[in-house]
Design a protein around this motif. Structure first.
Motif, PDB file in Angstrom:
ATOM      1  N   UNK A 171       0.827  -1.210   0.000  1.00 35.40           N
ATOM      2  CA  UNK A 171       0.000   0.000   0.000  1.00 35.40           C
ATOM      3  C   UNK A 171       0.863   1.262   0.000  1.00 35.40           C
ATOM      4  N   UNK A 172       0.582   2.165  -0.921  1.00 31.16           N
ATOM      5  CA  UNK A 172       1.274   3.456  -0.967  1.00 31.16           C
ATOM      6  C   UNK A 172       0.218   4.560  -0.874  1.00 31.16           C
ATOM      7  N   UNK A 173       0.668   5.720  -0.447  1.00 27.00           N
ATOM      8  CA  UNK A 173      -0.252   6.854  -0.264  1.00 27.00           C
ATOM      9  C   UNK A 173      -0.235   7.739  -1.504  1.00 27.00           C
ATOM     10  N   UNK A 174      -1.418   8.138  -1.963  1.00 29.30           N
ATOM     11  CA  UNK A 174      -1.524   9.068  -3.098  1.00 29.30           C
ATOM     12  C   UNK A 174      -2.502  10.188  -2.734  1.00 29.30           C
ATOM     13  N   UNK A 175      -2.104  11.417  -3.023  1.00 22.49           N
ATOM     14  CA  UNK A 175      -2.908  12.583  -2.648  1.00 22.49           C
ATOM     15  C   UNK A 175      -3.513  13.240  -3.886  1.00 22.49           C
ATOM     16  N   UNK A 176      -4.709  13.772  -3.725  1.00 19.65           N
ATOM     17  CA  UNK A 176      -5.374  14.538  -4.785  1.00 19.65           C
ATOM     18  C   UNK A 176      -5.744  15.908  -4.215  1.00 19.65           C
ATOM     19  N   UNK A 191      -3.159  14.742   3.896  1.00 17.21           N
ATOM     20  CA  UNK A 191      -2.544  14.898   2.570  1.00 17.21           C
ATOM     21  C   UNK A 191      -1.242  15.711   2.676  1.00 17.21           C
ATOM     22  N   UNK A 192      -0.312  15.443   1.758  1.00 22.11           N
ATOM     23  CA  UNK A 192       1.018  16.070   1.829  1.00 22.11           C
ATOM     24  C   UNK A 192       1.005  17.438   1.139  1.00 22.11           C
ATOM     25  N   UNK A 242      -6.429  26.806  -3.541  1.00 22.65           N
ATOM     26  CA  UNK A 242      -6.569  25.410  -3.149  1.00 22.65           C
ATOM     27  C   UNK A 242      -7.796  25.288  -2.249  1.00 22.65           C
ATOM     28  N   UNK A 243      -8.747  24.441  -2.649  1.00 24.87           N
ATOM     29  CA  UNK A 243     -10.012  24.335  -1.922  1.00 24.87           C
ATOM     30  C   UNK A 243     -10.042  23.151  -0.958  1.00 24.87           C
ATOM     31  N   UNK A 244      -9.534  21.990  -1.404  1.00 22.35           N
ATOM     32  CA  UNK A 244      -9.535  20.815  -0.524  1.00 22.35           C
ATOM     33  C   UNK A 244      -8.541  19.785  -1.041  1.00 22.35           C
ATOM     34  N   UNK A 245      -8.325  18.749  -0.232  1.00 15.07           N
ATOM     35  CA  UNK A 245      -7.395  17.695  -0.619  1.00 15.07           C
ATOM     36  C   UNK A 245      -7.751  16.429   0.148  1.00 15.07           C
ATOM     37  N   UNK A 246      -7.328  15.297  -0.370  1.00 15.95           N
ATOM     38  CA  UNK A 246      -7.560  14.030   0.318  1.00 15.95           C
ATOM     39  C   UNK A 246      -6.496  13.032  -0.124  1.00 15.95           C
TER      40      UNK A 246
END
Length: 403
Positions: free
Chosen positions: A257-262, A331-332, A356-360
């Protein structure tokens, strides 16, 4: 915990799009609800499911024939989803709409090596029936006047069949269709297996800790099985270890499992001195691999929403498997400030002024060997089918994987 015993032909571990698609395609072969399939999913709300936290893209722009063909099947499935996933007694409100927006992917090359790579890939893509165009810098400028093409040698653009869609609608539609076809759904997780070494190490039973909805009571249920499917996404290695039992595996599954941010941002359409994209295809910047695309459906056709999604895969030196799922809550933002925003601003001058409005963040099931899917029975457990390691392509490849 009380113990019960049930029998199922096929036990699918993981109720995301891959597991659901398999159950759907398998049920098509057994039209009278007699496929005898059970799906075990530990979180039916899908709050942290990779699919619903993804950018929801689908493309045919690959260099590998199998990936292109799988995506072509996925394209056709999405185009026909409302019909394929229709349930007999549906009224108009229940019709599945996956909101497939065919606005394309745009790959850009800034080196001769990159340019030749796009040309080679294009020949293969077109030979298999993908609708992909190669565009010169001047053609790119005409089609996408907001794009900085100063350092670009060639672009590859999906004219149709590529774009993005709503993952939640596909997930929900597949699940309702599977339920209507007689697939049994269980909230729970596997805890151990029974293997028969007289039969080459095949699994004969899997113990599942079932979480009852009312009152939270847990019941241990033993499922006698003919086949087991590992469709557990980023958690597939953990599941494979449970299935293997105390003897373990000589060949563990090479997926982690790796982490990916949007990141979701807004760019004022009226106030910028530069042109803001009305509809941006999913554009991949050369060198950095930062991507961005339009988000949201404009109310007036052709009017810009000014909303966009973007992201990037972290560099190899920091891209490590994550141990603690709570990391997904953060999120990074350094990734956005230091890598993504400079690349966006360089490629689209209007993005110099964005909000920038949001991230996850979500999980990515990373195949450490070649970042491609593993679709086969495990050599040491002959009746365990692995559908794993999609490395970001699981959602778009789910229809073809299930087939």
């Amino acid at each position: 915990a009380t113990t019960a015993t049930k029998t199922t032909d096929t036990l699918i571990i993981g109720g995301g799009p891959i597991g659901l698609s398999l159950a759907y395609h398998l049920s098509l072969l057994h039209p009278n609800n007699n496929a005898n399939i059970t799906i075990v999913e530990r979180d039916p709300t899908y709050a942290r499911a990779s699919a619903v936290l993804s950018a929801g893209g689908i493309r045919q722009q690959f260099s590998l024939k199998e990936n292109i063909e799988m995506s072509l099947y996925g394209r056709d499935f999405l185009r026909n989803a409302s019909e394929l996933l229709r349930v007999d007694d549906d009224d108009e409100d229940d019709v599945v709409d996956v909101q497939f927006q065919e606005h394309g992917y745009l790959f850009l090359a800034a080196t001769n090596e990159g340019k030749n790579h796009l040309i080679r890939n294009n020949q293969l893509q077109q030979s298999l029936g993908a609708d992909i165009d190669l565009l010169s810098p001047s053609q790119l400028k005409d089609k996408f006047p907001w794009l900085n093409t100063d350092d670009i040698l060639l672009g590859s653009f999906g004219k149709s069949g590529e774009g993005w869609f709503d993952p939640w609608s596909l997930l929900r539609g597949l699940k309702r269709k599977c339920q209507s076809m007689g697939v049994n759904f269980v909230k729970g997780n596997p805890v151990q297996s029974v293997r028969d070494y007289q039969r080459g190490g095949c699994i004969t039973a899997v113990d599942v800790m079932e979480h009852e909805r009312d009152g939270g009571q847990q019941i241990m249920c033993r499922y006698n099985v003919n086949n087991v499917v590992n469709a557990a996404g980023a958690h597939c290695q953990e599941v494979m270890n449970i299935l293997a039992g105390e003897n373990g595996l000589q060949y563990p599954i090479p997926v982690e499992p790796r982490k990916r941010c949007i990141f979701f941002f807004h760019c004022q359409t009226q106030q910028s001195e530069h042109i803001v994209p009305k509809i941006a295809p999913l554009t991949i910047c050369p060198k950095t691999n930062v991507y961005f695309r339009s988000e949201g459906v404009s109310l007036n056709e052709g009017e810009a929403t000014g909303n966009f999604l973007c992201g990037v895969s972290p560099s190899e030196n920091v891209d490590k498997p994550i141990q603690d799922m709570d990391e997904l809550d953060y999120p990074d933002h350094e990734l956005f400030e230091e890598i993504i925003w400079p690349a966006l601003y360089n490629r689209v001058p209007a993005f110099g002024e964005l909000k920038l409005k949001s991230s996850w963040a979500g999980l990515y099931e990373y195949n450490t060997v070649d970042q491609n899917a593993i679709i086969d029975f495990h050599p040491e457990i002959p009746n365990v089918l692995m559908l794993n390691g999609f490395s970001g392509l699981g959602l778009q490849q789910s229809p073809a994987t299930g087939r």
